[in-house]
Scaffold this motif. Sequence first.
Motif, PDB file in Angstrom:
ATOM      1  N   LEU A  94     -81.908   0.598 -10.170  1.00 10.70           N
ATOM      2  CA  LEU A  94     -81.104   1.368 -11.120  1.00 10.70           C
ATOM      3  C   LEU A  94     -81.985   2.304 -11.938  1.00 10.70           C
ATOM      4  O   LEU A  94     -81.621   3.452 -12.203  1.00 10.70           O
ATOM      5  CB  LEU A  94     -80.330   0.422 -12.040  1.00 10.70           C
ATOM      6  CG  LEU A  94     -79.391   1.091 -13.051  1.00 10.70           C
ATOM      7  CD1 LEU A  94     -78.368   1.975 -12.351  1.00 10.70           C
ATOM      8  CD2 LEU A  94     -78.701   0.040 -13.909  1.00 10.70           C
ATOM      9  N   ASN A  95     -83.161   1.830 -12.312  1.00  6.55           N
ATOM     10  CA  ASN A  95     -84.108   2.671 -13.046  1.00  6.55           C
ATOM     11  C   ASN A  95     -84.439   3.928 -12.249  1.00  6.55           C
ATOM     12  O   ASN A  95     -84.492   5.035 -12.796  1.00  6.55           O
ATOM     13  CB  ASN A  95     -85.378   1.871 -13.335  1.00  6.55           C
ATOM     14  CG  ASN A  95     -86.447   2.692 -14.020  1.00  6.55           C
ATOM     15  OD1 ASN A  95     -86.268   3.194 -15.114  1.00  6.55           O
ATOM     16  ND2 ASN A  95     -87.591   2.841 -13.354  1.00  6.55           N
ATOM     17  N   THR A  96     -84.637   3.776 -10.938  1.00 10.82           N
ATOM     18  CA  THR A  96     -84.948   4.917 -10.082  1.00 10.82           C
ATOM     19  C   THR A  96     -83.818   5.941 -10.089  1.00 10.82           C
ATOM     20  O   THR A  96     -84.063   7.156 -10.130  1.00 10.82           O
ATOM     21  CB  THR A  96     -85.199   4.442  -8.641  1.00 10.82           C
ATOM     22  OG1 THR A  96     -86.331   3.565  -8.627  1.00 10.82           O
ATOM     23  CG2 THR A  96     -85.473   5.606  -7.711  1.00 10.82           C
ATOM     24  N   LEU A  97     -82.576   5.474 -10.089  1.00 15.75           N
ATOM     25  CA  LEU A  97     -81.437   6.387 -10.078  1.00 15.75           C
ATOM     26  C   LEU A  97     -81.227   7.064 -11.428  1.00 15.75           C
ATOM     27  O   LEU A  97     -80.797   8.217 -11.495  1.00 15.75           O
ATOM     28  CB  LEU A  97     -80.171   5.629  -9.660  1.00 15.75           C
ATOM     29  CG  LEU A  97     -80.218   5.001  -8.260  1.00 15.75           C
ATOM     30  CD1 LEU A  97     -78.956   4.206  -7.995  1.00 15.75           C
ATOM     31  CD2 LEU A  97     -80.429   6.064  -7.185  1.00 15.75           C
ATOM     32  N   LEU A  98     -81.539   6.358 -12.499  1.00 19.31           N
ATOM     33  CA  LEU A  98     -81.304   6.911 -13.837  1.00 19.31           C
ATOM     34  C   LEU A  98     -82.404   7.862 -14.291  1.00 19.31           C
ATOM     35  O   LEU A  98     -82.169   8.720 -15.148  1.00 19.31           O
ATOM     36  CB  LEU A  98     -81.164   5.778 -14.855  1.00 19.31           C
ATOM     37  CG  LEU A  98     -80.000   4.800 -14.662  1.00 19.31           C
ATOM     38  CD1 LEU A  98     -80.002   3.771 -15.787  1.00 19.31           C
ATOM     39  CD2 LEU A  98     -78.667   5.538 -14.603  1.00 19.31           C
ATOM     40  N   GLN A  99     -83.601   7.720 -13.746  1.00 17.70           N
ATOM     41  CA  GLN A  99     -84.719   8.496 -14.278  1.00 17.70           C
ATOM     42  C   GLN A  99     -84.563   9.998 -14.027  1.00 17.70           C
ATOM     43  O   GLN A  99     -85.241  10.810 -14.664  1.00 17.70           O
ATOM     44  CB  GLN A  99     -86.037   7.998 -13.672  1.00 17.70           C
ATOM     45  CG  GLN A  99     -86.171   8.222 -12.178  1.00 17.70           C
ATOM     46  CD  GLN A  99     -87.407   7.543 -11.618  1.00 17.70           C
ATOM     47  OE1 GLN A  99     -88.160   6.887 -12.333  1.00 17.70           O
ATOM     48  NE2 GLN A  99     -87.637   7.693 -10.321  1.00 17.70           N
ATOM     49  N   ASN A 100     -83.652  10.373 -13.139  1.00 17.14           N
ATOM     50  CA  ASN A 100     -83.428  11.793 -12.892  1.00 17.14           C
ATOM     51  C   ASN A 100     -82.431  12.411 -13.868  1.00 17.14           C
ATOM     52  O   ASN A 100     -82.128  13.603 -13.769  1.00 17.14           O
ATOM     53  CB  ASN A 100     -82.919  11.979 -11.459  1.00 17.14           C
ATOM     54  CG  ASN A 100     -83.936  11.505 -10.439  1.00 17.14           C
ATOM     55  OD1 ASN A 100     -85.059  11.993 -10.388  1.00 17.14           O
ATOM     56  ND2 ASN A 100     -83.561  10.522  -9.642  1.00 17.14           N
ATOM     57  N   LEU A 101     -81.925  11.606 -14.811  1.00 20.04           N
ATOM     58  CA  LEU A 101     -80.925  12.097 -15.760  1.00 20.04           C
ATOM     59  C   LEU A 101     -81.518  12.387 -17.132  1.00 20.04           C
ATOM     60  O   LEU A 101     -80.784  12.621 -18.091  1.00 20.04           O
ATOM     61  CB  LEU A 101     -79.798  11.065 -15.896  1.00 20.04           C
ATOM     62  CG  LEU A 101     -79.088  10.684 -14.592  1.00 20.04           C
ATOM     63  CD1 LEU A 101     -77.998   9.671 -14.870  1.00 20.04           C
ATOM     64  CD2 LEU A 101     -78.527  11.912 -13.891  1.00 20.04           C
ATOM     65  N   VAL A 134     -86.260   4.768 -20.182  1.00 20.76           N
ATOM     66  CA  VAL A 134     -85.374   4.834 -19.016  1.00 20.76           C
ATOM     67  C   VAL A 134     -85.185   3.438 -18.431  1.00 20.76           C
ATOM     68  O   VAL A 134     -84.060   3.037 -18.087  1.00 20.76           O
ATOM     69  CB  VAL A 134     -85.926   5.797 -17.948  1.00 20.76           C
ATOM     70  CG1 VAL A 134     -84.936   5.917 -16.789  1.00 20.76           C
ATOM     71  CG2 VAL A 134     -86.205   7.165 -18.549  1.00 20.76           C
ATOM     72  N   LEU A 135     -86.272   2.687 -18.322  1.00 17.70           N
ATOM     73  CA  LEU A 135     -86.139   1.301 -17.854  1.00 17.70           C
ATOM     74  C   LEU A 135     -85.318   0.488 -18.841  1.00 17.70           C
ATOM     75  O   LEU A 135     -84.519  -0.368 -18.444  1.00 17.70           O
ATOM     76  CB  LEU A 135     -87.530   0.682 -17.667  1.00 17.70           C
ATOM     77  CG  LEU A 135     -87.557  -0.772 -17.166  1.00 17.70           C
ATOM     78  CD1 LEU A 135     -86.785  -0.924 -15.860  1.00 17.70           C
ATOM     79  CD2 LEU A 135     -89.000  -1.247 -17.004  1.00 17.70           C
ATOM     80  N   GLN A 136     -85.483   0.758 -20.123  1.00 15.96           N
ATOM     81  CA  GLN A 136     -84.665   0.071 -21.117  1.00 15.96           C
ATOM     82  C   GLN A 136     -83.191   0.444 -20.945  1.00 15.96           C
ATOM     83  O   GLN A 136     -82.302  -0.407 -21.106  1.00 15.96           O
ATOM     84  CB  GLN A 136     -85.144   0.415 -22.525  1.00 15.96           C
ATOM     85  CG  GLN A 136     -84.531  -0.468 -23.608  1.00 15.96           C
ATOM     86  CD  GLN A 136     -85.202  -0.257 -24.945  1.00 15.96           C
ATOM     87  OE1 GLN A 136     -85.256   0.865 -25.459  1.00 15.96           O
ATOM     88  NE2 GLN A 136     -85.716  -1.315 -25.533  1.00 15.96           N
ATOM     89  N   ALA A 137     -82.928   1.686 -20.599  1.00 13.83           N
ATOM     90  CA  ALA A 137     -81.547   2.090 -20.314  1.00 13.83           C
ATOM     91  C   ALA A 137     -81.008   1.310 -19.121  1.00 13.83           C
ATOM     92  O   ALA A 137     -79.850   0.866 -19.130  1.00 13.83           O
ATOM     93  CB  ALA A 137     -81.493   3.589 -20.043  1.00 13.83           C
ATOM     94  N   ALA A 138     -81.832   1.138 -18.086  1.00 15.77           N
ATOM     95  CA  ALA A 138     -81.400   0.352 -16.926  1.00 15.77           C
ATOM     96  C   ALA A 138     -81.102  -1.090 -17.327  1.00 15.77           C
ATOM     97  O   ALA A 138     -80.131  -1.691 -16.847  1.00 15.77           O
ATOM     98  CB  ALA A 138     -82.466   0.403 -15.841  1.00 15.77           C
ATOM     99  N   ASP A 139     -81.923  -1.648 -18.221  1.00 12.85           N
ATOM    100  CA  ASP A 139     -81.691  -3.017 -18.701  1.00 12.85           C
ATOM    101  C   ASP A 139     -80.322  -3.137 -19.369  1.00 12.85           C
ATOM    102  O   ASP A 139     -79.573  -4.085 -19.129  1.00 12.85           O
ATOM    103  CB  ASP A 139     -82.764  -3.413 -19.728  1.00 12.85           C
ATOM    104  CG  ASP A 139     -84.156  -3.463 -19.155  1.00 12.85           C
ATOM    105  OD1 ASP A 139     -84.306  -3.788 -17.965  1.00 12.85           O
ATOM    106  OD2 ASP A 139     -85.102  -3.161 -19.900  1.00 12.85           O
ATOM    107  N   ILE A 140     -80.025  -2.184 -20.222  1.00 17.33           N
ATOM    108  CA  ILE A 140     -78.785  -2.239 -21.004  1.00 17.33           C
ATOM    109  C   ILE A 140     -77.567  -1.978 -20.119  1.00 17.33           C
ATOM    110  O   ILE A 140     -76.572  -2.699 -20.155  1.00 17.33           O
ATOM    111  CB  ILE A 140     -78.837  -1.227 -22.160  1.00 17.33           C
ATOM    112  CG1 ILE A 140     -79.958  -1.593 -23.147  1.00 17.33           C
ATOM    113  CG2 ILE A 140     -77.493  -1.152 -22.882  1.00 17.33           C
ATOM    114  CD1 ILE A 140     -80.303  -0.491 -24.135  1.00 17.33           C
TER     115      ILE A 140
END
Length: 352
Positions: A94-101, A134-140
């Motif tokens: 999920l972190n990989t997918l979100l980091q482009n945002l 970004v990883l914290q965003a994936a955690d949440i």
Amino acid sequence: MSVARMLTGDRPTGRLHLGHLVGSIANRVRLHHRYESFFIIADLHMLTTKNTREDIERVADNAREMVTDVLAAGVEPQRATFYLQSAVPEVGDLNTLLQNLVTVPRLERVPSLKEMARDAGKEEMPYGLLGYPVLQAADILCVKGQVVPVGRDNAAHVEVTREIARRFNHLYGEVFPVPELISSPTPTLVGTDGRGKMSKSRGNAIALADSPAEVRRKVRGMYTDPNRVRADVPGSVAGNPVFAYHDLFNADQAEVAELKRRYQAGQVGDVEVKEKLATALNRYLDPIRERRARYEADPGLVDQLIVEGTERTRAQVRQTLLEVRRAMGLTSAYSRIRRRAERSRARPVAPA
């Protein structure tokens, strides 16, 4: 989800301290009855500043200590899901997918990242530390957290999460709730040395698990008014860590008011003020120590809580990741390729 979800946690770098307690844990204790609560043991976040083999080998013991501290502070085990971040590898997907945002300049504006690098002795910021929010965003978002109780130093991180959630929903459809930040009513707690916030890495912390004798030793060494050379010299209360702790942890506020009056009049020495603070702190920590002793008397309980919570969390994260991939169209892309490959294999081969 019928009950709103809360996500919070800490890095397993050692025992939790009074700064954690007033900055976030007290808030968690208050809120975990109201929300379905996930508590992350953020060992992947730990790697951004502590990534030696020795650091990693201590994760298991530190995780047990951290969970025990949270339980001792008042979180009830039946109302909490504790999980080890690195044991849920789908969070990395999920972190990989979100980091482009989110952009690099946006992450560089997060004020606490440079401070974290400096505290860890890093001359240059590691890539992983820049991507910490970004990883914290994936955690949440992986557990669809709706509320995040944090200290003030993490508020900017959660704002990045909110931006990423809104950006994802705008591009691909409503998948994520936009989490609400719940700040602690208490400002950052200054360390015993008076040089910035309380921190394990700075050696200026009073741990929740410290013995009464250890608390007294640390309080005796606390920074106070540097201009006061004798007990009969009027001292300053404002900005004095000893009195800041009295205000937060001494339940006898009449005693605190009298100590302040005498201190400002040059009628009481630092020794007495610190001795009364040590007594007040130990009185404050005694219920936490009693709960810790109860949990430590049940061998394997904390390990079981972590394992069961990690398995439950991983099931939830797999479901979230599937929804994310479907919303983005990633699952259909591969399905189309696979169907064409299957049709190609089924087609008869023309004779030579």
